[in-house]
Design a protein around this motif. Structure first.
Motif, short mmCIF file in Angstrom:
data_model
loop_
_atom_site.label_atom_id
_atom_site.label_comp_id
_atom_site.label_asym_id
_atom_site.label_seq_id
_atom_site.Cartn_x
_atom_site.Cartn_y
_atom_site.Cartn_z
N SER A 48 0.82 -1.21 0.00
CA SER A 48 0.00 0.00 0.00
C SER A 48 0.85 1.26 0.00
O SER A 48 0.35 2.35 -0.30
N GLY A 49 2.14 1.11 0.33
CA GLY A 49 3.02 2.27 0.26
C GLY A 49 3.06 2.89 -1.13
O GLY A 49 3.24 4.11 -1.28
N ALA A 50 2.87 2.06 -2.17
CA ALA A 50 2.87 2.57 -3.55
C ALA A 50 1.74 3.58 -3.74
O ALA A 50 1.95 4.68 -4.27
N SER A 51 0.53 3.23 -3.32
CA SER A 51 -0.61 4.13 -3.48
C SER A 51 -0.51 5.32 -2.55
O SER A 51 -0.86 6.45 -2.92
N PHE A 52 -0.06 5.09 -1.32
CA PHE A 52 0.05 6.19 -0.35
C PHE A 52 1.06 7.23 -0.82
O PHE A 52 0.76 8.43 -0.86
N PHE A 53 2.24 6.78 -1.21
CA PHE A 53 3.24 7.72 -1.70
C PHE A 53 2.83 8.30 -3.06
O PHE A 53 3.16 9.43 -3.37
N GLY A 54 2.12 7.48 -3.86
CA GLY A 54 1.66 7.98 -5.14
C GLY A 54 0.73 9.17 -4.97
O GLY A 54 0.80 10.14 -5.74
N GLY A 55 -0.15 9.12 -3.96
CA GLY A 55 -1.03 10.26 -3.70
C GLY A 55 -0.27 11.48 -3.24
O GLY A 55 -0.53 12.61 -3.70
N ILE A 56 0.69 11.30 -2.33
CA ILE A 56 1.48 12.43 -1.85
C ILE A 56 2.35 12.99 -2.96
O ILE A 56 2.46 14.22 -3.15
N GLY B 254 -6.44 3.69 -3.33
CA GLY B 254 -5.74 2.45 -3.56
C GLY B 254 -4.97 1.98 -2.34
O GLY B 254 -4.89 0.77 -2.07
N ALA B 255 -4.39 2.93 -1.59
CA ALA B 255 -3.68 2.57 -0.36
C ALA B 255 -4.64 1.95 0.66
O ALA B 255 -4.33 0.94 1.29
N VAL B 256 -5.81 2.55 0.80
CA VAL B 256 -6.81 2.01 1.73
C VAL B 256 -7.28 0.63 1.25
O VAL B 256 -7.42 -0.31 2.05
N GLY B 257 -7.51 0.52 -0.05
CA GLY B 257 -7.98 -0.76 -0.59
C GLY B 257 -7.00 -1.88 -0.38
O GLY B 257 -7.39 -3.02 -0.09
N TRP C 101 -5.07 -6.27 -6.61
CA TRP C 101 -4.50 -7.49 -7.16
C TRP C 101 -2.97 -7.48 -7.09
O TRP C 101 -2.35 -8.51 -6.83
N MET C 102 -2.36 -6.32 -7.31
CA MET C 102 -0.90 -6.27 -7.30
C MET C 102 -0.35 -6.50 -5.90
O MET C 102 0.68 -7.13 -5.72
N SER C 103 -1.06 -6.00 -4.89
CA SER C 103 -0.60 -6.21 -3.52
C SER C 103 -0.75 -7.66 -3.08
O SER C 103 0.01 -8.15 -2.25
N LEU C 104 -1.73 -8.37 -3.64
CA LEU C 104 -1.96 -9.76 -3.26
C LEU C 104 -1.18 -10.75 -4.13
O LEU C 104 -1.25 -11.96 -3.88
N LEU C 105 -0.45 -10.27 -5.12
CA LEU C 105 0.25 -11.18 -6.03
C LEU C 105 1.20 -12.12 -5.31
O LEU C 105 1.14 -13.34 -5.51
N PRO C 106 2.11 -11.64 -4.43
CA PRO C 106 2.99 -12.60 -3.73
C PRO C 106 2.23 -13.52 -2.80
O PRO C 106 2.63 -14.66 -2.58
N VAL C 107 1.10 -13.04 -2.24
CA VAL C 107 0.31 -13.89 -1.36
C VAL C 107 -0.35 -15.01 -2.16
O VAL C 107 -0.42 -16.16 -1.72
N VAL C 108 -0.85 -14.68 -3.34
CA VAL C 108 -1.47 -15.70 -4.20
C VAL C 108 -0.43 -16.72 -4.65
O VAL C 108 -0.70 -17.93 -4.68
#
Length: 516
Positions: free
Chosen positions: A247-255, A375-378, A433-440
């Protein structure tokens, strides 16, 4: 007539009785004795458990209890033979793998949360760059390269995404072999140099080489490594930990959307890149010291063994595993429509709201901002829900609804408020989906070679990230500037990609409402 000789196993070597042999090892009586000494009663000798390899044609190395095989002699140290981990068939771990994973306990917290924080910073600094490319693209089209078609400028961001994802597979394999943190620090140095070179570019081809190819390559060298690390520390909370990290990607992306927009307006894009480069280097340094690697039990092999040196780039069995093709086919198709809203939402807002076309305020970038923040929240909430409902279920649903939101909402968003509403919904579901890719990947194939398989999965989406948005822009151009055909293509590809995941889902768990 019944024989009084006791029955011996057919493979036990028969020895003559010790009483009928002269045992030179026993001392002779020192004084003569005319009466015969009583013969000591000794128990019959036990059959040898380790006969020679030539005995009865047996070969050494068989286990106990296999009908006459051999075992190790007493005092011999038992060592586990290194084995290669292969992609399992049917979408679940073998019993042996599950037993080893249970024995190798997961901390489920403690030092692992500091690792998650380090991965959060890395995801924000690296993956967040791809989500803010729309800010640079809009500036290039307006001031730097005004005569260049926007579909061509989109290729710069696509090239960066392609270089990043195509490098990830190699980086993941090298990280599994030589160490995660070594590869990450090499990636940091490479990316720092690439960003510095980008700030001095004056021609379009130079921007393609530096800001596209070199920056993307540097970012890809570390991507699968920090994406895979939380899975080494968490099992029950794996989805939540990975969701927080990515989620750091979306959080930093917003900032970064706000910061870069303000800097470009005030100091220009060249100085903006210089400032941004040194900010990133500070974040990388802090994040690197927070990381710590745990090696799964099946990968603790002696250094220098031939098995580790000669092992293939992908685990054995992948190419014959239908579940592997199901996952990779899903990713390959869906990513042709994934990045289109992130790249075009700012231009779409200007077209639909003409008064914002010449505005220097932040209002025109608000849709991209809220898309990244939602996206960060999601990603965090999806990780939490995935631990309860199953990562494969949430992964598949996120891609389906990401395409559906484009088809039923984006092409009908003609007011500013509706555009904001679309940005919130799409950012929420599309980034999951991208955040869950390694988990999947861990769910389907286990944690062994996780960085390698995650890197290959990221590699598979590189064609879509490279040319997906460019194809969408070309469709819009061919349609005379109309947005609807482009949106239908983008949303349709994402929905179709989600259908490919259904095989892996029902191969691993046939019940519709089961958590998997």
């Amino acid at each position: 007539m019944t024989s009084l000789v006791p029955h011996l196993p057919h493979n036990a070597r028969r020895r003559p009785s010790r009483s009928s042999q002269t045992d030179d090892r026993l001392p002779r009586p020192s004084s003569p004795n005319l009466s015969p000494a009583p013969t000591p009663i000794r128990p019959p000798p036990l059959p040898r458990l380790t006969p020679p390899a030539s005995h009865l044609g047996e070969k050494p190395g068989r286990s106990f209890g296999d009908g006459g095989g051999e075992g190790p002699a007493l005092g011999t140290r038992l060592e586990r033979t290194p084995t290669r981990r292969s992609c399992n068939f049917g979408g679940s771990l073998t019993e042996e793998d599950e037993a080893e994973d249970v024995a190798w306990s997961y901390p489920e917290g403690g030092r692992g949360w500091w690792v998650v924080l380090g991965c959060f910073l890395y995801a924000g600094a690296n993956m967040g760059w791809g989500l803010v490319w729309g800010v640079f693209q809009t500036n290039f089209a307006a001031t730097v390269f005004p005569k260049t078609p926007e579909s061509t400028l989109t290729l710069i961001g696509g090239l960066a995404a392609f270089s990043s994802t195509s490098t990830s597979f190699v980086a993941g394999r090298l990280g599994d072999r030589y160490g995660y943190k070594r590869m990450i620090i090499v990636a940091n140095i490479f990316t720092f140099i690439a960003f510095l070179l980008s700030s001095f570019c004056t021609k379009l081809w130079q921007v393609f080489v530096c800001q596209g190819f070199l920056v993307g390559t540097g970012l890809g060298l570390s991507m699968p490594l920090y994406m895979a690390l939380p899975s080494q520390w968490f099992l029950k909370k794996r989805g939540l930990a990975t969701g927080i990290a990515v989620s750091g990607a979306s959080f930093f992306g917003g900032i970064d959307t706000i910061v870069l927009r303000l800097l470009i307006v005030q100091v220009g894009y060249k100085h903006t890149l210089l400032i941004y480069t040194f900010i990133l280097s500070t974040i990388w340094t802090c994040a690197w010291f927070l990381l710590k690697v745990r090696t799964p039990p099946r990968k603790r092999e002696k250094a220098g063994e031939e098995d580790e040196v000669s092992r293939p780039w992908l685990p054995e069995g992948c190419w014959s595993n239908p579940t592997f093709y199901s996952l990779m086919g899903c990713i390959f198709i869906a990513t042709f429509g994934f990045l289109t809203p992130f790249y075009y939402i700012t231009s779409y807002t200007k077209d639909e709201i003409p008064e914002l076309a010449t505005s220097t305020t932040l209002k025109v970038t608000i849709p991209l901002l809220v898309m990244n923040l939602s996206g960060a929240v999601g990603r965090v909430l999806a990780g939490l829900v995935a631990d309860q409902l199953g990562p494969v279920n949430i992964f598949t649903a996120s891609l389906f609804f990401a395409g559906l939101v484009q088809l039923v909402m984006w092409q009908f968003a003609h007011t500013y408020n509706v555009i904001i509403g679309f940005s919130v919904l799409y950012g929420f579901v599309a980034s999951i989906w991208m955040s869950l890719l390694p988990v999947v990947v861990a769910q389907l194939f286990g944690v062994d070679d996780l960085a390698t398989l995650t890197g290959f999965a990221v590699l598979v989406n590189s064609p879509g990230q490279f040319v997906g948005s460019t194809i969408a822009g070309s469709i819009r151009t061919a349609a005379g500037g109309r947005w609807e055909p482009m949106i239908i293509f983008s949303g349709g590809m994402t929905v179709v990609g989600s259908f490919f995941m259904l095989y892996a889902r029902f191969k691993g768990e046939k019940k519709i409402w089961a958590a998997y």
